[in-house]
Scaffold this motif. Structure first.
Motif, PDB file in Angstrom:
ATOM      1  N   VAL A 162      -3.426   1.218   0.922  1.00  0.00           N
ATOM      2  CA  VAL A 162      -4.693   0.942  -0.189  1.00  0.00           C
ATOM      3  C   VAL A 162      -3.576  -0.120  -0.868  1.00  0.00           C
ATOM      4  O   VAL A 162      -2.778   0.435  -1.574  1.00  0.00           O
ATOM      5  CB  VAL A 162      -5.486   1.817  -0.957  1.00  0.00           C
ATOM      6  CG1 VAL A 162      -6.395   1.378  -1.896  1.00  0.00           C
ATOM      7  CG2 VAL A 162      -6.099   2.717  -0.135  1.00  0.00           C
ATOM      8  N   ALA A 163      -3.974  -1.300  -1.324  1.00  0.00           N
ATOM      9  CA  ALA A 163      -3.303  -2.053  -2.041  1.00  0.00           C
ATOM     10  C   ALA A 163      -4.163  -2.435  -3.211  1.00  0.00           C
ATOM     11  O   ALA A 163      -5.453  -2.823  -3.144  1.00  0.00           O
ATOM     12  CB  ALA A 163      -2.989  -3.355  -1.254  1.00  0.00           C
ATOM     13  N   LEU A 164      -3.773  -2.191  -4.780  1.00  0.00           N
ATOM     14  CA  LEU A 164      -4.607  -2.330  -5.794  1.00  0.00           C
ATOM     15  C   LEU A 164      -3.947  -3.213  -6.846  1.00  0.00           C
ATOM     16  O   LEU A 164      -2.622  -2.992  -6.815  1.00  0.00           O
ATOM     17  CB  LEU A 164      -4.989  -1.048  -6.296  1.00  0.00           C
ATOM     18  CG  LEU A 164      -6.051  -0.230  -5.530  1.00  0.00           C
ATOM     19  CD1 LEU A 164      -6.143   1.114  -5.850  1.00  0.00           C
ATOM     20  CD2 LEU A 164      -7.375  -0.914  -5.276  1.00  0.00           C
ATOM     21  N   SER A 185       4.629   1.705  -3.499  1.00  0.00           N
ATOM     22  CA  SER A 185       5.233   0.669  -4.316  1.00  0.00           C
ATOM     23  C   SER A 185       4.558   0.652  -5.758  1.00  0.00           C
ATOM     24  O   SER A 185       3.472   0.843  -5.465  1.00  0.00           O
ATOM     25  CB  SER A 185       5.416  -0.850  -3.621  1.00  0.00           C
ATOM     26  OG  SER A 185       4.124  -1.436  -3.445  1.00  0.00           O
ATOM     27  N   GLY A 186       5.209   0.133  -6.572  1.00  0.00           N
ATOM     28  CA  GLY A 186       4.638  -0.063  -8.173  1.00  0.00           C
ATOM     29  C   GLY A 186       4.953   1.344  -8.774  1.00  0.00           C
ATOM     30  O   GLY A 186       5.860   2.029  -8.555  1.00  0.00           O
ATOM     31  N   LEU A 204       4.628   7.637 -12.907  1.00  0.00           N
ATOM     32  CA  LEU A 204       4.872   8.093 -11.349  1.00  0.00           C
ATOM     33  C   LEU A 204       5.463   6.841 -10.900  1.00  0.00           C
ATOM     34  O   LEU A 204       5.318   5.612 -11.415  1.00  0.00           O
ATOM     35  CB  LEU A 204       3.475   8.380 -11.008  1.00  0.00           C
ATOM     36  CG  LEU A 204       2.730   9.309 -11.146  1.00  0.00           C
ATOM     37  CD1 LEU A 204       1.340   9.399 -10.539  1.00  0.00           C
ATOM     38  CD2 LEU A 204       3.235  10.680 -11.425  1.00  0.00           C
ATOM     39  N   GLU A 205       6.465   7.075 -10.082  1.00  0.00           N
ATOM     40  CA  GLU A 205       7.382   6.203  -9.405  1.00  0.00           C
ATOM     41  C   GLU A 205       7.236   6.151  -7.910  1.00  0.00           C
ATOM     42  O   GLU A 205       6.622   7.099  -7.437  1.00  0.00           O
ATOM     43  CB  GLU A 205       8.706   6.052  -9.834  1.00  0.00           C
ATOM     44  CG  GLU A 205       9.117   6.003 -11.372  1.00  0.00           C
ATOM     45  CD  GLU A 205      10.510   5.868 -11.651  1.00  0.00           C
ATOM     46  OE1 GLU A 205      11.177   6.530 -10.933  1.00  0.00           O
ATOM     47  OE2 GLU A 205      10.710   5.556 -12.879  1.00  0.00           O
ATOM     48  N   VAL A 206       7.924   5.348  -7.203  1.00  0.00           N
ATOM     49  CA  VAL A 206       7.669   5.368  -5.612  1.00  0.00           C
ATOM     50  C   VAL A 206       8.091   6.846  -5.088  1.00  0.00           C
ATOM     51  O   VAL A 206       9.147   7.502  -5.568  1.00  0.00           O
ATOM     52  CB  VAL A 206       8.618   4.420  -5.177  1.00  0.00           C
ATOM     53  CG1 VAL A 206       8.858   4.414  -3.743  1.00  0.00           C
ATOM     54  CG2 VAL A 206       8.226   2.810  -5.655  1.00  0.00           C
ATOM     55  N   GLY A 207       7.349   7.099  -4.121  1.00  0.00           N
ATOM     56  CA  GLY A 207       7.058   8.466  -3.462  1.00  0.00           C
ATOM     57  C   GLY A 207       6.514   9.552  -4.129  1.00  0.00           C
ATOM     58  O   GLY A 207       6.471  10.615  -3.465  1.00  0.00           O
ATOM     59  N   SER A 231       0.267  -2.534  -6.921  1.00  0.00           N
ATOM     60  CA  SER A 231       0.825  -1.372  -6.302  1.00  0.00           C
ATOM     61  C   SER A 231       0.375  -1.014  -4.865  1.00  0.00           C
ATOM     62  O   SER A 231      -0.708  -1.725  -4.533  1.00  0.00           O
ATOM     63  CB  SER A 231       0.506  -0.025  -6.998  1.00  0.00           C
ATOM     64  OG  SER A 231       1.178  -0.057  -8.192  1.00  0.00           O
ATOM     65  N   VAL A 232       0.951  -0.237  -4.065  1.00  0.00           N
ATOM     66  CA  VAL A 232       0.535  -0.072  -2.588  1.00  0.00           C
ATOM     67  C   VAL A 232       0.559   1.261  -2.577  1.00  0.00           C
ATOM     68  O   VAL A 232       1.571   2.134  -2.844  1.00  0.00           O
ATOM     69  CB  VAL A 232       1.461  -0.561  -1.596  1.00  0.00           C
ATOM     70  CG1 VAL A 232       0.893  -0.136  -0.260  1.00  0.00           C
ATOM     71  CG2 VAL A 232       1.307  -2.106  -1.714  1.00  0.00           C
TER      72      VAL A 232
END
Length: 368
Positions: A162-164, A185-186, A204-207, A231-232
């Motif tokens: 999901v890309a937003l 990502s994001g 929150l960060e990647v992962g 973000s993805v």
């Protein structure tokens, strides 16, 4: 203070040379050389400290129980390996010249090596698709440490991309939870409350994984998650989450097994509301209501064992999952207090009124 060493300076040290760049970054605070002056003792026979020592410069004498001595010099093949790694230590270690060493927490290093061995093939396979950075961050999270590799592989196959754009509210406080997300990502922020009562819980960060608490506790979302950047996300539906992640991560124990863990230094953790706790709780139990647990968990002892309970078992399962994500050792009382025979429940929930508080570092005090 000396600066941390970098990977090229340490590539000759075994097994540090098998770690990835991300693992190096996690270990970075421990990669600072420590001085040891001539004549100083590093450790003695019988020492139980869970540290892996590496000799970077100088020389040490290792003396065993029979009095035999071995000179270890920096730059030798033997100095590329941990010093006297068996516990308890089999040697006295004395600096014969001014020296410098690394001291790395053995448990952290072992966790890194175990993770690498478990997920190396998966990273190599999926990294060809350009996803290695976020995958490594995801797989390194405490959430997946105890999940079998087969479950992790199945989970990755069931994710939905999901890309937003920045500003999107991915989750809203109070809504029903039907999925969780992983941040590919994001960045995102987690906020509870509205207006003047808003409280920033985390960035929150990647992962990162978010939205799982509503799935475990079968309750409404307890916070709003908003994207700070384009973000993805990777979405995992509730049924897949429960099947693949909850089952292997949430350890449940019987009352008898809980008693054995308590005898070994475990601690009851009551995750019900304060009013429920004050009505009746287990002896010396800490009260950390589930909705406050993520904020208060930093007060717990990172080396401790926690036995979570509630009435039905749902809140305690959610608490164990959350604590596992944060790297704590936790268990849930199977099916909760309601599943116990009346006599056992009354015997366990035998204290009333104000209870116990956790202070920084896991110190426990009786509240007043």
């Amino acid at each position: 203070m000396s600066a941390p060493l970098n990977p090229p300076q340490l590539r000759g040290l075994v097994p540090l040379n098998a770690l990835t760049e991300r693992q190096w970054r996690e270990l970075r605070p421990q990669l600072v050389p420590q001085p040891l002056l001539a004549g100083q003792m590093l450790f003695r026979r019988g020492d139980h400290a869970r540290l892996a020592y590496y000799l970077l410069s100088g020389a040490l004498e290792l003396r065993d129980a029979s009095g035999g001595a071995t000179l270890l010099e920096a730059g030798s093949e033997a100095s590329c390996h941990p010093l006297s790694p068996s516990l308890p230590r089999l040697h006295d270690a004395l600096a014969v010249r001014d020296s410098s060493l690394l001291a790395i927490d053995s448990a952290t290093l072992e966790r890194q090596l175990t993770w690498g061995s478990t997920h190396q093939d998966l990273l190599l396979e999926l990294g060809r698709e350009g996803d290695s950075d976020w995958l490594e961050a995801l797989l390194a999270s405490p959430l997946l440490v105890r999940v079998p590799p087969a479950n992790v592989r199945s989970m990755l196959q069931r994710l939905h991309r999901v890309a937003l754009p920045a500003g999107s509210q991915v989750l809203r406080e109070g809504e029903t939870g039907d999925c969780c997300y992983f941040l590919q990502s994001g960045r995102a922020e987690v906020i509870r409350g509205a207006g003047s009562q808003q409280q920033l819980l985390a960035e929150l960060e990647v992962g990162a994984c978010f939205g799982e608490e509503a799935l475990l506790g079968d309750c409404p979302r307890n916070a709003t998650v908003t994207l700070l950047e384009d973000s993805v996300l990777q979405r995992l539906d509730r049924e897949d989450f429960i099947d693949l992640l909850k089952a292997p991560v949430v350890d449940q124990v019987s009352l008898g097994e809980a008693a054995r863990l308590l005898g070994g230094g475990g601690q009851w953790l009551d995750v019900r509301l304060q009013d429920e706790y004050e009505r009746a709780h287990a002896p010396q139990a800490l009260n950390m209501p589930l909705h406050l647990l993520r904020l208060k968990a930093r007060l717990l002892d990172g080396e401790g064992t926690y036995l979570c309970y509630c009435d039905s078992g749902k809140r305690s399962a959610s608490a164990v999952f959350m604590l596992s994500q944060l790297g704590y050792r936790a268990y849930a009382l199977r099916d909760g207090l309601d599943a116990l025979p009346a006599l056992q429940r009354d015997a366990l929930i035998s204290e009333t009124g104000a209870g116990y508080l956790a202070r920084s570092g896991g110190r426990i005090e009786r509240s007043r």
